[in-house]
Write an enzyme that holds these catalytic residues in place. Structure first.
Site, short mmCIF file in Angstrom:
data_model
loop_
_atom_site.label_atom_id
_atom_site.label_comp_id
_atom_site.label_asym_id
_atom_site.label_seq_id
_atom_site.Cartn_x
_atom_site.Cartn_y
_atom_site.Cartn_z
N ASP A 67 29.79 -16.56 82.95
CA ASP A 67 28.37 -16.68 83.38
C ASP A 67 27.48 -17.34 82.29
O ASP A 67 27.91 -17.31 81.28
CB ASP A 67 27.63 -15.29 84.02
CG ASP A 67 28.07 -14.12 83.19
OD1 ASP A 67 28.66 -14.28 81.92
OD2 ASP A 67 28.06 -13.05 83.74
N ASP A 136 24.34 -1.01 86.53
CA ASP A 136 24.20 -1.04 88.06
C ASP A 136 25.39 -1.32 88.80
O ASP A 136 25.41 -1.51 90.07
CB ASP A 136 23.11 -2.15 88.43
CG ASP A 136 23.26 -3.51 87.78
OD1 ASP A 136 24.58 -3.80 87.44
OD2 ASP A 136 22.48 -4.36 88.24
N HIS A 138 27.29 -4.11 88.26
CA HIS A 138 27.68 -5.39 88.51
C HIS A 138 28.89 -5.87 87.60
O HIS A 138 29.40 -5.28 86.69
CB HIS A 138 26.28 -6.34 87.94
CG HIS A 138 26.03 -6.50 86.65
ND1 HIS A 138 24.79 -6.67 85.93
CD2 HIS A 138 26.89 -6.63 85.62
CE1 HIS A 138 24.84 -6.76 84.94
NE2 HIS A 138 25.99 -6.82 84.43
N GLU A 143 25.32 -8.88 91.30
CA GLU A 143 24.27 -7.70 91.02
C GLU A 143 24.46 -6.93 92.34
O GLU A 143 25.14 -7.70 93.20
CB GLU A 143 22.98 -8.06 90.97
CG GLU A 143 22.38 -8.93 89.62
CD GLU A 143 22.50 -8.01 88.32
OE1 GLU A 143 23.23 -6.77 88.49
OE2 GLU A 143 21.90 -8.42 87.67
P1 PGA Z 1 27.57 -5.09 77.80
O1 PGA Z 1 27.32 -5.66 79.72
O2 PGA Z 1 28.88 -5.23 77.72
O3 PGA Z 1 26.46 -5.51 77.36
O4 PGA Z 1 27.34 -3.68 78.33
C1 PGA Z 1 28.25 -5.66 80.62
C2 PGA Z 1 27.88 -6.42 81.48
O5 PGA Z 1 26.74 -6.51 81.99
O6 PGA Z 1 28.76 -6.97 82.47
#
Ligand code: PGA
Length: 261
Positions: A67, A136, A138, A143
């Site tokens: 992404d 959350d 995702h 999301e």
């Molecule tokens: P993070 O994010 O590694 O910064 O915890 C993981 C994600 O958003 O998939």
């Protein structure tokens, strides 16, 4: 799903790097799907060490990132493009033309999503997809409520994600609201998924992903449908799993030919 619980994030990341390097040694032109955020940093650090000290070469590897933020130039220090160069690409021998990150800076985001999918298909598809999970639930930037069959497209970030990513932008108000992300459907097409999660703040999302119902409310739960998903956790991230003793038992009793370490 295979769930592996290690005592700390460093040991979990070293195991992930070992699995990735095993793929590359077996198939030097491996197509890797890569992730950003805080979770994979120690994996990249260990892969760089393996490159510098143990001759692991990325010369024939191709990469596709999950992404990118919409509206940020690749040179913007908060872009995932900058993150990948700073934390991985500039330290290894991968040709820059072999690395791909969704173009969030173009005026035609829709076409850029379609082009990205075409490039993944032309590469033969992703052999190993590295993943994190959001608080959350995702997966990439899919999301909650994202279709489990979704494709590469523009998404709007949830408030939880905006808050979690605020430090990279100097405040939640500065985090872009829109992103380009591979869809959950794309992720399910990769041949092998390797998801890492560390820390107590991920425990609830991990519980929903592994032991909850397959549901768009927790996009990472789609990995229950994947033919080969490996989840590597530290102890705090595994804390809420009801069957953690069983996962540990399975890992300790793997047949020799199936062992990673
Ligand atoms: P993070 O994010 O590694 O910064 O915890 C993981 C994600 O958003 O998939």
């Amino acid at each position: 799903m295979e769930v592996i619980i290690k005592d700390c994030a460093e040991n979990a990341s070293n195991l992930a790097a070992k699995i990735i390097s095993g793929f590359i040694k077996k198939k030097p032109d491996t197509v890797l799907g890569l992730a950003t955020g805080s979770t994979p940093l120690l994996v990249y650090k260990e892969l760089i060490r393996l490159h510098k000290n143990e001759g692991l070469s990325f010369r024939n590897v191709t990469t596709f990132n999950l992404d990118e933020y919409a509206g940020l130039s690749p040179e913007n220090p908060s872009s995932f493009s900058s993150y990948m160069k700073d934390n991985f690409f500039r330290h290894i021998d991968i040709p820059s033309l072999s690395t791909h990150i969704p173009d969030g800076y173009t005026k035609d985001l829709q076409s850029s999503c379609e082009e990205y999918e075409k490039k993944i298909a032309a590469s033969g598809g992703i052999d190993l997809q590295l993943l994190g999970i959001g608080e959350d639930g995702h997966l990439a930037f899919n999301e909650p409520s994202s279709s489990l069959a979704s494709r590469t497209r523009i998404k709007t970030l949830s408030e939880v994600t905006i808050k979690a990513n605020a430090s990279a932008f100097g405040g939640a108000d500065k985090v872009p609201r829109h992103v380009i992300t591979m869809g959950t459907g794309n992720i399910l097409e990769s041949k092998y998924c390797l998801l890492l999660a560390f820390g107590a703040k991920k425990a609830s999302a991990v519980k929903n992903m592994v032991e909850g119902a397959v549901s768009a409310s927790c996009p990472a739960s789609a990995l229950q449908l994947h033919r080969h998903a490996v989840i590597i956790l530290d102890k705090p991230a595994a804390e809420l799993l009801q069957n953690k003793d069983y996962y540990n038992y399975v890992y300790q009793n793997k047949p020799d030919w199936q062992r990673y370490e």
